[in-house]
Design an enzyme around this catalytic site. Structure first.
Site, PDB file in Angstrom:
ATOM      1  N   HIS A  99       0.839  -1.200   0.000  1.00  0.00           N
ATOM      2  CA  HIS A  99       0.000   0.000   0.000  1.00  0.00           C
ATOM      3  C   HIS A  99       0.874   1.250   0.000  1.00  0.00           C
ATOM      4  CE1 HIS A  99       1.107  -0.491   4.206  1.00  0.00           C
ATOM      5  NE2 HIS A  99       0.775   0.770   4.431  1.00  0.00           N
TER       6      HIS A  99
ATOM      7  N   ASP B 102       0.263   4.946   2.061  1.00  0.00           N
ATOM      8  CA  ASP B 102      -0.572   5.282   3.205  1.00  0.00           C
ATOM      9  C   ASP B 102      -1.775   6.133   2.805  1.00  0.00           C
ATOM     10  OD1 ASP B 102       1.020   3.960   5.057  1.00  0.00           O
ATOM     11  OD2 ASP B 102       2.336   5.699   5.296  1.00  0.00           O
TER      12      ASP B 102
ATOM     13  N   HIS C 195       4.698   0.368   0.318  1.00  0.00           N
ATOM     14  CA  HIS C 195       5.448  -0.395   1.312  1.00  0.00           C
ATOM     15  C   HIS C 195       4.581  -1.519   1.862  1.00  0.00           C
ATOM     16  CE1 HIS C 195       3.480   2.834   3.610  1.00  0.00           C
ATOM     17  NE2 HIS C 195       3.492   2.025   4.655  1.00  0.00           N
TER      18      HIS C 195
ATOM     19  N   ARG D 269       4.689   6.029  14.676  1.00  0.00           N
ATOM     20  CA  ARG D 269       4.707   6.622  13.336  1.00  0.00           C
ATOM     21  C   ARG D 269       4.098   7.998  13.373  1.00  0.00           C
ATOM     22  NH1 ARG D 269       1.432   4.212   8.222  1.00  0.00           N
ATOM     23  NH2 ARG D 269       0.335   6.188   8.298  1.00  0.00           N
TER      24      ARG D 269
HETATM   25  C1  SIN Z   1       2.919   0.920   7.998  1.00  0.00           C
HETATM   26  O1  SIN Z   1       2.359   0.522   6.990  1.00  0.00           O
HETATM   27  O2  SIN Z   1       2.955   2.096   8.304  1.00  0.00           O
HETATM   28  C2  SIN Z   1       3.646  -0.071   8.887  1.00  0.00           C
HETATM   29  C3  SIN Z   1       4.985  -0.386   8.356  1.00  0.00           C
HETATM   30  C4  SIN Z   1       5.767  -1.293   9.246  1.00  0.00           C
HETATM   31  O3  SIN Z   1       5.323  -1.584  10.364  1.00  0.00           O
HETATM   32  O4  SIN Z   1       6.844  -1.717   8.849  1.00  0.00           O
END
Ligand code: SIN
Length: 270
Positions: A101, A103, A246, A261
């Site tokens: 995805h 974000d 990612h 995050r």
């Molecule tokens: C996310 O998609 O923000 C999580 C990424 C992760 O935990 O590596």
């Protein structure tokens, strides 16, 4: 690109660089901030080691790049609504970001980027894989680029967050964006659909949309466009959400992986 105060070491030819010579918890000089912006534009995702960030320094770092966004799907920390906990342990039924995805692409103005700080990671496993959607776009045939030019697609968050949080009575964002977007800083084009949020391409039959999205997802998932980040405690990954995908690899159950995050607000894709 010349860097005077940062040590920027590319991880692959297409995406990713490890950045040294910087303490992200300290106030950054204008020069450091400018070089970080240049490095993000050049490499799309930046990795940092041996950082000790609290929520204030984490937010201050994000604010150097823009306003912080409040996550439209997941609540933030009670005292820091801009900070989302990313945590998995032996009780977890799912982890954030397990499928490819970008974000929050269902938002009308999806984030510019996200900064993920992990303080606790499993002894092995728990990597995050990033893919360059710029490299993916550039590798499309001229005929496919011409076909996609001017097309748009619907991105819907409802199927994701309603499945994750069935007890929450909330309507999540749903937006239409160009299938190919232009990066506001570099001017480069990138593929801007993803398997998590994008439901269909507008103006063609469902069959055609499914076929085209299926092709794009296979193409964009080519390892040639990827970098895989091996976390260590107190590492940071900072990705440009406008031109990357990612995926978090959950191969470490029941071990603990934990961090925070922050997300930087973005603008409407064009
Ligand atoms: C996310 O998609 O923000 C999580 C990424 C992760 O935990 O590596």
């Amino acid at each position: 690109m010349g860097y005077e105060v940062l040590d920027v070491r590319p991880a692959t030819y297409r995406i990713g660089a490890e950045v040294g010579g910087i303490d992200l918890s300290a106030p950054l000089s204008n020069r450091q901030a400018a070089e970080l912006r240049d490095a993000l534009a050049e490499h799309q995702v930046l990795f940092f080691r041996d950082q000790l960030m609290d929520h204030e320094s984490h937010k201050a770092l994000g604010r150097l790049f823009g306003e912080l966004a409040i996550h439209s799907g997941v609540p933030g920390l009670p005292d820091h609504p801009e900070v989302v906990a990313i945590h998995a342990d032996e009780n977890s039924k799912f982890v954030a970001g397990e499928s490819w995805h970008s974000d929050l692409t269902a938002d009308a103005a999806p984030p510019l980027g996200s900064i993920l700080y992990m303080h606790t990671v499993p002894e092995y496993g728990g990597d995050t894989v990033f893919a360059s959607m710029t490299a993916a776009y550039e590798a499309l045939s001229p005929k496919m680029k011409a076909y996609l030019d001017g097309m748009s697609a619907v991105h819907d968050a409802n199927h994701i967050y309603k499945a994750l949080f069935p007890d929450v009575d909330k309507t999540y964002p749903c937006s239409t964006h160009p299938v190919v977007r232009t990066h506001p800083v570099t001017g480069k084009k990138s593929v801007f659909v993803n398997p998590s949020y994008t439901t269909h391409i507008v103006g063609v039959s469902r069959d055609e949309s499914d076929a085209i999205l299926g092709y794009l997802y296979r193409h964009c998932g080519n390892p040639n466009f990827q970098v895989r980040f091996r976390w260590r405690p107190n590492s940071v990954a900072f990705w440009d959400n406008r031109c990357t995908w990612h995926q978090a690899i959950w191969d470490y159950f029941p071990a603990v992986r934990s961090g925070y995050r922050v997300t930087i607000a973005g603008d409407k894709p064009f």
